[in-house]
Scaffold this active site. Structure first.
Site, PDB file in Angstrom:
ATOM      1  N   GLU A   1     -28.931  14.783 -11.865  1.00  0.00           N
ATOM      2  CA  GLU A   1     -29.882  15.421 -10.947  1.00  0.00           C
ATOM      3  C   GLU A   1     -30.700  16.509 -11.655  1.00  0.00           C
ATOM      4  O   GLU A   1     -31.667  17.012 -11.103  1.00  0.00           O
ATOM      5  CB  GLU A   1     -29.140  16.012  -9.733  1.00  0.00           C
TER       6      GLU A   1
ATOM      7  N   SER B   1     -18.809  15.152 -18.509  1.00  0.00           N
ATOM      8  CA  SER B   1     -17.771  16.084 -18.980  1.00  0.00           C
ATOM      9  C   SER B   1     -16.377  15.526 -18.692  1.00  0.00           C
ATOM     10  O   SER B   1     -16.197  14.694 -17.800  1.00  0.00           O
ATOM     11  CB  SER B   1     -17.958  17.434 -18.296  1.00  0.00           C
TER      12      SER B   1
ATOM     13  N   LYS C   1     -26.763   6.127 -11.044  1.00  0.00           N
ATOM     14  CA  LYS C   1     -26.835   7.486 -10.476  1.00  0.00           C
ATOM     15  C   LYS C   1     -27.007   8.416 -11.670  1.00  0.00           C
ATOM     16  O   LYS C   1     -26.051   8.826 -12.310  1.00  0.00           O
ATOM     17  CB  LYS C   1     -25.534   7.804  -9.715  1.00  0.00           C
TER      18      LYS C   1
ATOM     19  N   GLU D   1     -15.274  23.049 -24.899  1.00  0.00           N
ATOM     20  CA  GLU D   1     -16.609  22.548 -25.232  1.00  0.00           C
ATOM     21  C   GLU D   1     -17.632  23.560 -24.719  1.00  0.00           C
ATOM     22  O   GLU D   1     -17.666  23.860 -23.521  1.00  0.00           O
ATOM     23  CB  GLU D   1     -16.841  21.186 -24.567  1.00  0.00           C
TER      24      GLU D   1
ATOM     25  N   PHE E   1     -26.844  14.872 -18.075  1.00  0.00           N
ATOM     26  CA  PHE E   1     -28.224  15.362 -18.236  1.00  0.00           C
ATOM     27  C   PHE E   1     -28.721  15.272 -19.669  1.00  0.00           C
ATOM     28  O   PHE E   1     -29.928  15.294 -19.909  1.00  0.00           O
ATOM     29  CB  PHE E   1     -28.323  16.829 -17.757  1.00  0.00           C
TER      30      PHE E   1
ATOM     31  N   CYS F   1     -23.187  15.204 -27.145  1.00  0.00           N
ATOM     32  CA  CYS F   1     -21.739  14.957 -27.191  1.00  0.00           C
ATOM     33  C   CYS F   1     -21.272  14.707 -28.609  1.00  0.00           C
ATOM     34  O   CYS F   1     -20.084  14.745 -28.884  1.00  0.00           O
ATOM     35  CB  CYS F   1     -21.377  13.776 -26.310  1.00  0.00           C
TER      36      CYS F   1
HETATM   37  P1  NAD Z   1     -21.245  16.405 -15.766  1.00  0.00           P
HETATM   38  O1  NAD Z   1     -19.865  15.888 -15.936  1.00  0.00           O
HETATM   39  O2  NAD Z   1     -21.444  17.712 -15.107  1.00  0.00           O
HETATM   40  O3  NAD Z   1     -22.148  15.352 -14.953  1.00  0.00           O
HETATM   41  C1  NAD Z   1     -22.173  13.981 -15.293  1.00  0.00           C
HETATM   42  C2  NAD Z   1     -22.489  13.181 -14.033  1.00  0.00           C
HETATM   43  O4  NAD Z   1     -21.447  13.386 -13.072  1.00  0.00           O
HETATM   44  C3  NAD Z   1     -23.792  13.586 -13.353  1.00  0.00           C
HETATM   45  O5  NAD Z   1     -24.451  12.430 -12.914  1.00  0.00           O
HETATM   46  C4  NAD Z   1     -23.326  14.450 -12.204  1.00  0.00           C
HETATM   47  O6  NAD Z   1     -24.193  14.393 -11.085  1.00  0.00           O
HETATM   48  C5  NAD Z   1     -21.977  13.854 -11.843  1.00  0.00           C
HETATM   49  N1  NAD Z   1     -21.049  14.849 -11.300  1.00  0.00           N
HETATM   50  C6  NAD Z   1     -21.004  16.170 -11.586  1.00  0.00           C
HETATM   51  N2  NAD Z   1     -20.017  16.759 -10.902  1.00  0.00           N
HETATM   52  C7  NAD Z   1     -19.414  15.814 -10.157  1.00  0.00           C
HETATM   53  C8  NAD Z   1     -18.317  15.808  -9.248  1.00  0.00           C
HETATM   54  N3  NAD Z   1     -17.643  16.911  -8.973  1.00  0.00           N
HETATM   55  N4  NAD Z   1     -17.960  14.642  -8.684  1.00  0.00           N
HETATM   56  C9  NAD Z   1     -18.630  13.503  -8.965  1.00  0.00           C
HETATM   57  N5  NAD Z   1     -19.678  13.456  -9.820  1.00  0.00           N
HETATM   58  C10 NAD Z   1     -20.065  14.586 -10.423  1.00  0.00           C
HETATM   59  O7  NAD Z   1     -21.896  16.409 -17.249  1.00  0.00           O
HETATM   60  P2  NAD Z   1     -23.302  17.005 -17.673  1.00  0.00           P
HETATM   61  O8  NAD Z   1     -23.224  18.485 -17.662  1.00  0.00           O
HETATM   62  O9  NAD Z   1     -24.417  16.332 -16.986  1.00  0.00           O
HETATM   63  O10 NAD Z   1     -23.365  16.488 -19.199  1.00  0.00           O
HETATM   64  C11 NAD Z   1     -22.757  17.149 -20.260  1.00  0.00           C
HETATM   65  C12 NAD Z   1     -21.381  16.596 -20.562  1.00  0.00           C
HETATM   66  O11 NAD Z   1     -21.465  15.200 -20.860  1.00  0.00           O
HETATM   67  C13 NAD Z   1     -20.739  17.213 -21.790  1.00  0.00           C
HETATM   68  O12 NAD Z   1     -19.375  17.429 -21.537  1.00  0.00           O
HETATM   69  C14 NAD Z   1     -20.910  16.147 -22.871  1.00  0.00           C
HETATM   70  O13 NAD Z   1     -19.955  16.195 -23.913  1.00  0.00           O
HETATM   71  C15 NAD Z   1     -20.746  14.922 -22.059  1.00  0.00           C
HETATM   72  N6  NAD Z   1     -21.324  13.769 -22.718  1.00  0.00           N
HETATM   73  C16 NAD Z   1     -20.457  12.871 -23.281  1.00  0.00           C
HETATM   74  C17 NAD Z   1     -20.956  11.777 -23.946  1.00  0.00           C
HETATM   75  C18 NAD Z   1     -20.011  10.785 -24.573  1.00  0.00           C
HETATM   76  O14 NAD Z   1     -20.489   9.758 -24.989  1.00  0.00           O
HETATM   77  N7  NAD Z   1     -18.729  11.033 -24.671  1.00  0.00           N
HETATM   78  C19 NAD Z   1     -22.336  11.565 -24.047  1.00  0.00           C
HETATM   79  C20 NAD Z   1     -23.188  12.492 -23.441  1.00  0.00           C
HETATM   80  C21 NAD Z   1     -22.668  13.587 -22.784  1.00  0.00           C
END
Ligand code: NAD
Length: 499
Positions: free
Chosen positions: A176, A226, A173, A383, A149, A281
């Site tokens: 959401e 994450s 994808k 985090e 997000f 991040c």
């Molecule tokens: P998230 O892991 O909750 O979601 C990321 C994606 O995975 C979304 O599209 C979500 O719909 C999907 N998702 C969530 N739960 C899932 C599941 N159980 N099974 C399959 N798909 C699933 O992350 P977020 O809260 O949207 O974003 C924040 C996180 O992203 C933080 O941990 C941040 O550090 C990380 N991030 C990392 C970078 C990087 O380059 N390393 C860059 C941006 C964000």
């Protein structure tokens, strides 16, 4: 019910009311729309569209693909305000910050415009008598991107411009939580002249993601999010024979050396810790101060700066920081502040209880600063992804580096110092993927590549830049001989030896 956002397949909107999920304006707390969660069948439609488009797109000359990228870049720039406004409305970040994110995404489109040059391959003449050999970099087929997000425009742009320019077709994808900006961009790709099915977008959750991970037509998956989900994506995708890059979470440390320009370091820390409400991040969430005198000065100056930090809706560009993404995330981040107090860290600035006039239902948490944080505390280990900066005290550069190396994440880090030798030693030896020297957010430009070490990245290749050409293509090496003068080759039973 308010409007339901659907999907975009074969260059057309796909309406859907399957499992509508609320989307909020985090500055007001208001439910503004719903987004549909794609069923397995809908995701399969998107994969089928991408698969059908692949043969023709693969054979489209790279220069023609580049021309579509040029047109796309132009359309992005013409629509920048609308895209950034959508980011502010759904993510909450300040409009200027949204424009900054957007600009860094467009940089990757710039890079993709150079695809004919990037795909030139390698050629060796006369590797043997009359034998030439070369390597081609061929597209993989249907590839998928799953994004978080916190950068709803930029992170998808880390993926699809290069994937498409390399000749693949794509299914995105997005998150959401803030789905509108990626949808606007999807329509611009169609307007730019991208053929039907080359780029498709499905909104959704685990059902959509699992469909992408398990469908054998999907050749590769790029993920950013994450760490627990990144690890799941990597292990499931690779077990299914796919190429996977999965970028995960972070806990980024800034080392402040005793000789640093402290005012500069404190200004840098303020922006890097509290910009975008700490939901980056690459945000700095730990300042490791070398020496008590350095720590006392840094904490005092940070405290003073925090008192002047303006929190409010992202539509007002005089604000430095907007709200957190959702009420649920607000509770989680606030819970970490409560925990830090219980764990015995000193809460020097407390952003809990902040109310913004006429935005009382917004998900606002003020900036928080903890001093005397230690490595055994959960607020240090985990985090938080919010406006919470922890100060850890170290006695030497070596000890500061050991603290960083011992952390499970290794995304970004930086050092503030006037000592070139200390900076060089730090950059050479720290176990982190992206390093800043007096630069707090060392996010690589589009013609380098982005990625962390340790549990911040699963996979071998980084996002965008030169690594993305390797990730989104498969090498094929061709060796050829054209016998001349009617000379017939004799059968050779020994392995071709050195020439
Ligand atoms: P998230 O892991 O909750 O979601 C990321 C994606 O995975 C979304 O599209 C979500 O719909 C999907 N998702 C969530 N739960 C899932 C599941 N159980 N099974 C399959 N798909 C699933 O992350 P977020 O809260 O949207 O974003 C924040 C996180 O992203 C933080 O941990 C941040 O550090 C990380 N991030 C990392 C970078 C990087 O380059 N390393 C860059 C941006 C964000």
């Amino acid at each position: 019910m308010s409007k339901i956002l659907g999907h975009f397949i074969n260059n057309a909107d796909v309406n859907d009311d399957n499992r509508p999920t609320p989307v909020y304006n985090p500055a007001t707390g208001e439910l503004t729309k719903h987004v549909a969660m794609a069923s397995k069948a809908t995701v399969e439609d998107a994969i089928a569209a991408a698969e059908a488009a692949f043969p023709a797109w693969r054979d489209t000359p790279p220069a023609k693909r580049a021309r579509i990228m040029f047109r796309f870049k132009q359309l992005l720039e013409e629509n920048a305000d609308e895209i950034a406004a959508a980011i502010t409305d759904e993510h909450g970040k300040v409009f200027d910050d949204a424009m900054g994110e957007f600009g860094r995404g467009v940089e990757v489109v710039d890079y993709a415009c150079g695809i004919p040059e990037l795909l030139k391959g390698e050629y060796s003449r006369n590797v043997g008598p009359g034998i030439d050999s070369w390597s081609d970099f061929q597209p993989l087929g249907v590839v998928a991107g799953i994004t978080p997000f916190n950068f709803p425009a930029m992170v998808p742009m880390w993926m699809y411009p290069m994937a498409i320019a390399c000749g693949n077709t794509f299914v995105l994808k997005p998150s959401e939580k803030d789905p509108t900006a990626p949808m606007i961009v999807a329509r611009l790709l169609a307007e730019a002249g991208l053929p039907e099915g080359v780029f498709n977008l499905v909104n959704g959750d685990k059902e959509a993601v699992d469909t992408l991970l398990n469908d054998e037509r999907v050749q590769a998956v790029s993920f950013v999010g994450s760490t627990p989900i990144a690890e799941y994506i990597y292990s499931t995708g690779t077990a299914n024979g796919k190429r996977v890059q999965a970028l995960g979470g972070a806990k980024n440390h800034a080392v402040v050396m005793p000789d640093a320009d402290v005012d500069n370091a404190v200004n840098a820390l303020m922006g890097a810790a509290f910009g975008s409400c700490g939901e980056r991040c690459m945000a700095i969430s730990v300042a490791v101060c070398v020496g008590d005198e350095t720590a006392d000065t840094v904490v005092a100056k940070l405290k003073a700066e925090i008192a002047d930090l303006k929190v409010g809706p992202g539509t007002d560009v005089s604000n430095h920081m907007g709200p957190l993404i959702t009420g649920e995330h607000y509770e989680k981040v606030k819970g970490y502040v409560d925990l830090g107090v219980e764990e015995g860290a000193d809460l020097v600035a407390d952003g809990r209880g902040l109310k913004i006039s006429s935005h009382e239902d917004g998900f606002f948490l003020g900036p928080c600063l903890f001093d005397n944080v230690t490595a055994d505390m959960r607020i240090y280990q985990e985090e938080i992804f919010g406006p919470v900066l922890c100060v850890v005290r170290a006695e030497s550069e070596e000890q500061a580096m050991q603290i960083i190396d011992d952390h499970e994440y290794g995304n970004g880090t930086c050092i503030f110092t006037r000592d070139g030798e200390a900076a060089r030693y730090f950059a050479d030896n720290i176990k982190v993927g992206m390093v800043g020297i007096n630069v707090p957010l060392p996010v690589p430009v589009a013609y380098h590549s982005f990625g962390g070490w340790k549990r911040s990245l699963f996979g071998d290749l980084y996002a965008y830049g030169p690594d993305s050409v390797r990730f989104y293509t498969r090498r094929k090496t061709i060796t050829q001989r054209w016998p001349s003068g009617g000379v017939r080759e004799k059968a050779q039973f020994s392995f071709p030896g050195r020439q």
